[in-house]
Design a protein around this motif. Structure first.
Motif, PDB file in Angstrom:
ATOM      1  N   UNK A 204       0.997  -1.359   0.205  1.00 48.26           N
ATOM      2  CA  UNK A 204       0.033  -0.036   0.015  1.00 48.26           C
ATOM      3  C   UNK A 204       0.994   1.156  -0.213  1.00 48.26           C
ATOM      4  N   UNK A 205       1.887   1.265   0.834  1.00 47.19           N
ATOM      5  CA  UNK A 205       2.862   2.303   0.732  1.00 47.19           C
ATOM      6  C   UNK A 205       3.432   2.563  -0.863  1.00 47.19           C
ATOM      7  N   UNK A 206       3.633   1.687  -1.462  1.00 46.40           N
ATOM      8  CA  UNK A 206       4.208   2.012  -2.720  1.00 46.40           C
ATOM      9  C   UNK A 206       3.241   2.558  -3.772  1.00 46.40           C
ATOM     10  N   UNK A 207       2.031   1.890  -3.631  1.00 41.20           N
ATOM     11  CA  UNK A 207       1.076   2.488  -4.524  1.00 41.20           C
ATOM     12  C   UNK A 207       0.376   3.912  -3.952  1.00 41.20           C
ATOM     13  N   UNK A 208       0.946   4.353  -3.011  1.00 41.08           N
ATOM     14  CA  UNK A 208       0.410   5.729  -2.548  1.00 41.08           C
ATOM     15  C   UNK A 208      -0.824   5.637  -1.565  1.00 41.08           C
ATOM     16  N   UNK A 210      -1.833   5.922   1.920  1.00 44.29           N
ATOM     17  CA  UNK A 210      -1.018   6.232   2.867  1.00 44.29           C
ATOM     18  C   UNK A 210      -1.849   5.726   4.142  1.00 44.29           C
ATOM     19  N   UNK A 211      -3.020   6.018   4.287  1.00 43.89           N
ATOM     20  CA  UNK A 211      -3.952   5.336   5.516  1.00 43.89           C
ATOM     21  C   UNK A 211      -4.046   3.978   5.463  1.00 43.89           C
ATOM     22  N   UNK A 212      -4.249   3.426   4.403  1.00 39.86           N
ATOM     23  CA  UNK A 212      -4.039   2.011   4.253  1.00 39.86           C
ATOM     24  C   UNK A 212      -2.772   1.232   4.805  1.00 39.86           C
ATOM     25  N   UNK A 213      -1.619   1.813   4.560  1.00 41.30           N
ATOM     26  CA  UNK A 213      -0.466   1.287   4.851  1.00 41.30           C
ATOM     27  C   UNK A 213      -0.157   1.581   6.383  1.00 41.30           C
ATOM     28  N   UNK A 214      -0.633   2.627   6.543  1.00 41.93           N
ATOM     29  CA  UNK A 214      -0.405   2.882   8.305  1.00 41.93           C
ATOM     30  C   UNK A 214      -1.350   2.109   8.933  1.00 41.93           C
ATOM     31  N   UNK A 215      -2.479   1.739   8.563  1.00 42.73           N
ATOM     32  CA  UNK A 215      -3.324   1.065   9.354  1.00 42.73           C
ATOM     33  C   UNK A 215      -2.981  -0.557   9.248  1.00 42.73           C
ATOM     34  N   UNK A 216      -2.520  -1.057   8.207  1.00 40.70           N
ATOM     35  CA  UNK A 216      -1.980  -2.328   8.074  1.00 40.70           C
ATOM     36  C   UNK A 216      -0.668  -2.500   8.887  1.00 40.70           C
ATOM     37  N   UNK A 217       0.299  -1.381   8.826  1.00 37.90           N
ATOM     38  CA  UNK A 217       1.519  -1.622   9.918  1.00 37.90           C
ATOM     39  C   UNK A 217       1.238  -1.639  11.100  1.00 37.90           C
ATOM     40  N   UNK A 218       0.149  -0.845  11.585  1.00 39.13           N
ATOM     41  CA  UNK A 218      -0.443  -0.933  12.841  1.00 39.13           C
ATOM     42  C   UNK A 218      -1.124  -2.354  13.126  1.00 39.13           C
ATOM     43  N   UNK A 219      -1.820  -2.814  12.512  1.00 37.36           N
ATOM     44  CA  UNK A 219      -2.517  -4.056  12.838  1.00 37.36           C
ATOM     45  C   UNK A 219      -1.379  -5.357  12.786  1.00 37.36           C
ATOM     46  N   UNK A 220      -0.334  -4.987  11.795  1.00 42.65           N
ATOM     47  CA  UNK A 220       0.621  -6.057  11.981  1.00 42.65           C
ATOM     48  C   UNK A 220       1.321  -6.128  13.437  1.00 42.65           C
ATOM     49  N   UNK A 221       1.656  -4.759  13.833  1.00 44.50           N
ATOM     50  CA  UNK A 221       2.236  -4.612  15.159  1.00 44.50           C
ATOM     51  C   UNK A 221       1.275  -5.311  16.490  1.00 44.50           C
ATOM     52  N   UNK A 222       0.016  -5.059  16.455  1.00 44.91           N
ATOM     53  CA  UNK A 222      -1.043  -5.535  17.049  1.00 44.91           C
ATOM     54  C   UNK A 222      -0.803  -7.136  17.095  1.00 44.91           C
ATOM     55  N   UNK A 223      -0.764  -7.722  15.918  1.00 46.32           N
ATOM     56  CA  UNK A 223      -0.747  -9.299  15.803  1.00 46.32           C
ATOM     57  C   UNK A 223       0.512  -9.638  16.232  1.00 46.32           C
ATOM     58  N   UNK A 224       1.583  -9.039  16.217  1.00 45.36           N
ATOM     59  CA  UNK A 224       3.007  -9.299  16.652  1.00 45.36           C
ATOM     60  C   UNK A 224       3.117  -9.720  18.190  1.00 45.36           C
ATOM     61  N   UNK A 225       2.310  -8.530  18.895  1.00 50.09           N
ATOM     62  CA  UNK A 225       2.295  -8.694  20.315  1.00 50.09           C
ATOM     63  C   UNK A 225       1.329  -9.985  20.848  1.00 50.09           C
ATOM     64  N   UNK A 226       0.293 -10.134  19.908  1.00 51.86           N
ATOM     65  CA  UNK A 226      -0.715 -11.287  20.199  1.00 51.86           C
ATOM     66  C   UNK A 226       0.244 -12.384  20.025  1.00 51.86           C
ATOM     67  N   UNK A 227       0.787 -12.733  19.068  1.00 55.58           N
ATOM     68  CA  UNK A 227       1.690 -13.981  18.985  1.00 55.58           C
ATOM     69  C   UNK A 227       2.747 -14.054  20.130  1.00 55.58           C
ATOM     70  N   UNK A 228       3.323 -12.871  20.453  1.00 55.69           N
ATOM     71  CA  UNK A 228       4.048 -13.459  21.760  1.00 55.69           C
ATOM     72  C   UNK A 228       3.138 -13.675  23.107  1.00 55.69           C
ATOM     73  N   UNK A 229       1.857 -13.144  23.109  1.00 55.78           N
ATOM     74  CA  UNK A 229       1.030 -13.244  24.449  1.00 55.78           C
ATOM     75  C   UNK A 229       0.638 -14.680  24.236  1.00 55.78           C
ATOM     76  N   UNK A 230       0.571 -15.199  22.957  1.00 59.23           N
ATOM     77  CA  UNK A 230       0.103 -16.816  22.633  1.00 59.23           C
ATOM     78  C   UNK A 230       1.322 -17.533  22.881  1.00 59.23           C
ATOM     79  N   UNK A 231       2.490 -17.349  22.274  1.00 53.99           N
ATOM     80  CA  UNK A 231       3.619 -18.239  22.391  1.00 53.99           C
ATOM     81  C   UNK A 231       4.866 -17.025  22.609  1.00 53.99           C
TER      82      UNK A 231
END
Length: 608
Positions: A204-208, A210-231
């Motif tokens: 999304x960042x490459x095709x311009x 912006x909001x979609x790229x930021x939202x997906x990056x933030x979602x990736x961070x949340x899931x990263x933390x959730x993966x640590x909570x699970x394992x």
């Protein structure tokens, strides 16, 4: 911290840390050496290859979210395993079941019970079973049955992000990665989802957008933390891989500010916020310090405690030299040791491709960034296989190797065909390099497919789903108190042991499991005596003394001593040697030994 540990590594004085360091050195140096060889033979890093990437191809590739959602549902159904009835894995399922005792006796995670993987895997799974089904083995298997197919959906979503939304390629990736003797676990699946989200953010960042790229990056961070909570380990691997990859991408990006603003900063800010929020929740429940202590124990000394030697390549080569027939070749190709070495050629090709592309100045393309991210993540995830070099943990650690293989194959084929169309010949610098890459990758893919037979696995899956069978034969299985079905022999053994424990202890009287079969403890319905509820967690002399203090404080009079399984001697080392201090105490104070089939218990001799 690690002094006094008795394990396969310490007994054999095996240089496990050197082995791990050698792997990381290989992933750094060998691609550089390969690039040097290519330069020596006349390859120019300035030559351009047809990579087929343009703004148009990125933004207008045909993609139907509805069709992708339907395929995701089909994958979920395909990998939904309907059979709940099987024998109980008293070690691994026992780790899930012990939280049932926590809930029954008002014990708290971390503080009263050590969690080997994470609060999600070792505590919340059973809690969800209680909320939505029932607090039992059956309820736990319901939860796991619902979660496990989601791991394969994550593979598909990662494929759609990686292959620029080509659904067929993504579906074929799922089929290939689920061959015989291979699987994707729930904890790995959560990490793969985080990678899929950050890849989509990069796109999304490459095709311009912006909001979609930021939202997906933030979602990736949340899931990263959730993966640590699970394992915990998967959370560490995926977060470290994403952060390191984003840092490298930022360093090699000309228009750095938009990239930082749209991808890097949202991911890092949400990652920090989500981590602090998780710690805050633990603190609110008074579990922060116990959780940090639990995490420290999880991380420290894991290589020394669980390490096993990786199969020796020299021995594999020696066996290959003895091949004298087609049958010998077939047998050799199916050796687990060979499978465990297939990742190295893939990492070599990936490393060389990343280096060549970077030296051509193409570091801002989505393909290069995708290749880098999966390469770094594959190296990080492989730490599981290095730390515990048996076949099962190799599978857990090598999943991203095959994702990387699929991506490299598709990309190399496209580049190879583009070079032929552009130059009319394969005998150019870039054409020869791609031909070499394809030869290596197709060789690895052939061995992989020959070993795992994914199409046969797919056929079995379709047959299983279409049959709709959920119960096995009543002749071979019997119903226990937990409303699920396990083999009669195992059921009878558990009933005998549980009856004896319940007849010799009160309902609130703790017991201890020295046999590393915490499932037996669970079925006895008795409290745990120590937060380190089975012997394998009491690895250092200090931890063994902690268990002894708990046995004395709680006046424990019964210990599950041996199970008659390989868990009495994990990695070939008897528990009496691994936990020598604790074993000596139990022998001295629990002098009455009772054998119930293959299971033996020890009790304190009652006075009078």
């Amino acid at each position: 911290m690690c002094e006094g540990i008795v394990s396969w590594v310490t007994r054999n004085q095996y240089p496990i840390q050197f082995e791990i360091a050698s792997f990381y050195l290989y992933t750094l140096l060998l691609p550089i050496l390969a690039y040097g060889a290519l330069r020596y033979f006349g390859y120019s890093s300035k030559s351009k290859e047809c990579n087929g990437e343009s703004a148009t191809s990125l933004s207008h590739h045909r993609f139907s979210p509805l069709f992708a959602a339907l395929i995701s549902c089909a994958i979920y159904v395909l990998y939904f395993y309907p059979k709940l009835n099987r024998s109980v894995d008293l070690f691994h399922e026992g780790e899930f079941l012990i939280p049932g005792l926590q809930l029954k006796f008002d014990l708290e995670p971390f503080k009263d019970v050590y969690l080997q993987h994470g609060i999600g895997r070792n505590y919340l799974s059973f809690l969800f079973a209680e909320w939505f089904f029932e607090p039992s083995l059956l309820g736990l298997r319901y939860v796991q049955r619902l979660l496990e197919p989601l791991a394969y959906v994550s593979v598909f979503l990662l494929g759609t992000s990686l292959f620029q939304r080509r659904i067929l390629s993504s579906f074929l990736l799922v089929i290939a990665i689920s061959g015989f003797d291979y699987w994707v676990g729930v904890r790995q699946g959560i990490g793969l989802l985080a990678l899929a989200l950050i890849l989509s953010s990069l796109r999304y960042q490459q095709i311009g957008k912006v909001r979609g790229s930021q939202l997906l990056a933030g979602s990736a961070a949340v899931v990263s933390v959730l993966s640590g909570v699970y394992s915990l380990e998967i959370g560490i691997y995926v977060s470290a891989a994403i952060v390191l990859s984003l840092v490298l991408m930022s360093m090699l990006t000309v228009q750095r500010e938009p990239f930082l603003a749209q991808v890097v900063k949202p991911y890092l800010l949400v990652l920090v916020f989500s981590t602090l929020l998780t710690l805050g929740i633990l603190s609110a429940y008074g579990l922060l310090l116990p959780a940090l202590g639990n995490i420290q124990q999880q991380i420290a000394c894991q290589a020394e405690l669980w390490g096993l030697a990786y199969p020796k390549l020299s021995e594999l080569v020696a066996v290959s030299l003895q091949i004298g027939s087609i049958d010998d070749l077939i047998i050799f190709s199916q050796r687990s040791e060979l499978r465990m070495w297939l990742h190295l050629p893939v990492l070599l090709v990936a490393g060389v491709s990343i280096l060549l592309t970077a030296l051509r100045g193409e570091t801002e393309t989505l393909k290069w960034r995708s290749n880098l991210l999966i390469y770094v993540a594959a190296i990080a995830f492989f730490r599981t296989a290095l730390g515990r070099s048996d076949y099962g943990h190799w599978i857990d650690g090598s999943i991203l190797i095959w994702v990387l293989l699929a991506y490299l194959l598709e990309d190399s084929i496209r580049r190879f065909c583009g070079t032929i169309r552009e130059r009319g010949s394969v005998f150019s610098n870039s054409g020869v390099v791609n031909l070499i890459k394809l030869s290596i990758l197709f060789s690895v893919l052939s061995l992989f497919l020959f070993s795992f037979h994914p199409l046969e696995r797919l056929k079995d899956r379709v047959t299983l789903v279409s049959s709709g069978s959920t119960l096995q034969s009543f002749d071979a299985l019997a119903k226990n108190d937990l409303k699920t079905f396990i083999p009669k022999d195992q059921l009878r053994s558990l009933q005998i042991v549980s009856a004896f424990i319940q007849g010799n202890t009160s309902e609130t009287e703790p017991i201890f499991d020295f046999s590393n079969q915490s499932g037996i403890h669970y079925f006895s319905e008795r409290p745990i005596a120590s937060r380190l509820f089975q012997a394998t967690y009491a690895v250092t002399p200090e931890q063994q003394r902690e268990v002894i203090a708990a046995l004395e404080k709680n006046a424990v009079k019964l210990v599950i001593w041996k199970s008659g399984t390989s868990f009495d001697a994990m990695d070939g080392i008897p528990n009496e040697e691994r936990q020598a201090i604790l074993a000596a105490y139990i022998r001295e104070h629990y002098t009455v030994e009772v054998s119930l089939g293959s299971i033996s218990l020890r009790l304190i001799q009652e006075k009078g």
